[in-house]
Design a protein around this motif. Structure first.
Motif, short mmCIF file in Angstrom:
data_model
loop_
_atom_site.label_atom_id
_atom_site.label_comp_id
_atom_site.label_asym_id
_atom_site.label_seq_id
_atom_site.Cartn_x
_atom_site.Cartn_y
_atom_site.Cartn_z
N UNK A 1 61.72 50.20 34.81
CA UNK A 1 61.27 49.16 35.89
C UNK A 1 59.76 48.67 35.35
N UNK A 2 59.66 47.35 35.44
CA UNK A 2 58.59 46.62 35.41
C UNK A 2 57.36 46.99 36.32
N UNK A 3 56.06 47.28 35.60
CA UNK A 3 55.07 47.77 36.76
C UNK A 3 53.84 46.68 36.13
N UNK A 4 53.00 46.76 36.96
CA UNK A 4 51.54 45.82 36.90
C UNK A 4 50.60 46.67 36.20
N UNK A 5 50.38 46.51 35.08
CA UNK A 5 49.30 47.30 34.29
C UNK A 5 47.97 46.58 34.92
N UNK A 6 46.91 47.47 34.91
CA UNK A 6 45.59 46.87 35.44
C UNK A 6 44.43 47.36 34.33
N UNK A 7 43.98 46.15 33.62
CA UNK A 7 42.84 46.45 32.70
C UNK A 7 41.64 45.75 33.07
N UNK A 8 40.52 46.35 33.01
CA UNK A 8 39.08 46.16 33.32
C UNK A 8 38.27 46.19 31.92
N UNK B 1 39.15 43.22 37.11
CA UNK B 1 40.44 43.79 36.42
C UNK B 1 41.45 42.68 36.50
N UNK B 2 42.09 42.67 35.18
CA UNK B 2 43.28 41.75 35.01
C UNK B 2 44.52 42.58 35.30
N UNK B 3 45.61 41.65 35.61
CA UNK B 3 46.85 42.43 35.76
C UNK B 3 47.89 41.65 34.84
N UNK B 4 48.55 42.72 34.06
CA UNK B 4 49.45 42.32 33.15
C UNK B 4 50.86 42.92 33.52
N UNK B 5 51.92 42.04 33.75
CA UNK B 5 53.36 42.69 33.82
C UNK B 5 53.92 43.61 32.47
#
Ligand code: MD5
Ligand code: FE
Length: 206
Positions: free
Chosen positions: A140-147, A155-159
């Protein structure tokens, strides 16, 4: 197409897509030998992500703290071996990102069920912080968060989809990151689950 998502960090969409089925069989084999657990944090809470691993070292957490251990404390046995194909994939992905010669000693296997999440944190339990972290996602696709380097940096979100690979090295090695609660979705091979493989070098090379 590879994409620099932050200084030192490379996103390789679909880089592991061709080994998706084989990798999921490998994950099942590892889970049969070393079942994933919701580890206890030093503060006494259970992680919503269930974890196991393979390789010479496995990451562990309990009331005594976060650390790498050479045996699964739950079973008392050494961790299952890291599949050669996984090690090779991690090494090649790291090389593409500009980190040649990556020799991972640990592959953390994270299992996310619906709603499981990982709060913002930094990976700093490894002695060797000069090596990158390679992360591979399945299911399942997740939203990865990176600061950034500070907890309160934006923080940016990356699917991240099944088969995607991310390499975090250099200035991104100690960046804050996390995973948003996993949405209720179904993937053809994993059902409701997301699996993440995280390859790390733990000790310094001699
Ligand atoms: C995950 N796991 O999707 C992530 C993938 C963990 C963890 O965070 O600690 O098990 S690893 C993502 C990562 C590692 C090192 C640095 C950065 C991200 N980063 O700079 O954003 O289950
Ligand atoms: Fe992390």
């Amino acid at each position: 197409m590879p994409e620099r998502v932050a200084p030192g960090a490379l996103f390789l969409p679909g880089y592991a897509a061709s080994i998706e089925r084989e990798a999921l069989r490998g994950i099942a084999a590892i889970c049969a030998l070393a079942p994933p657990h919701h580890l206890l944090t030093p503060g006494g809470r259970r992680l919503s992500v269930a974890m196991t691993g393979c390789g010479a070292f496995g990451w562990h957490s309990d009331r005594a703290g976060y650390r790498y251990v050479s045996r699964d404390p739950v079973s008392g046995r050494p961790w299952p071996a890291m599949p050669r194909s996984w090690r090779d994939l991690a090494r090649e992905a790291a090389e593409r990102a500009g980190y040649p010669g990556f020799e991972p000693q640990s592959c953390l296997v994270n299992r996310y069920d619906t709603g499981a999440r990982m709060g913002l944190h930094r990976d700093c339990d490894e002695d060797d912080l000069t090596s990158p972290v390679v992360s591979v996602s399945f299911g399942v696709t997740a939203a990865f968060l990176f600061g950034g380097a500070e907890r309160h940096d934006p923080v940016r979100k990356l699917a991240v989809e099944s088969g995607d690979v991310l390499v975090w090295g250099g200035p991104s090695r100690l960046a804050y990151h996390g995973v948003a609660p996993l949405p209720r979705r179904t993937h053809s091979l994993t059902g409701p689950l997301r699996w993440n493989l995280t390859f790390r070098r733990v000790t310094h090379r001699q």
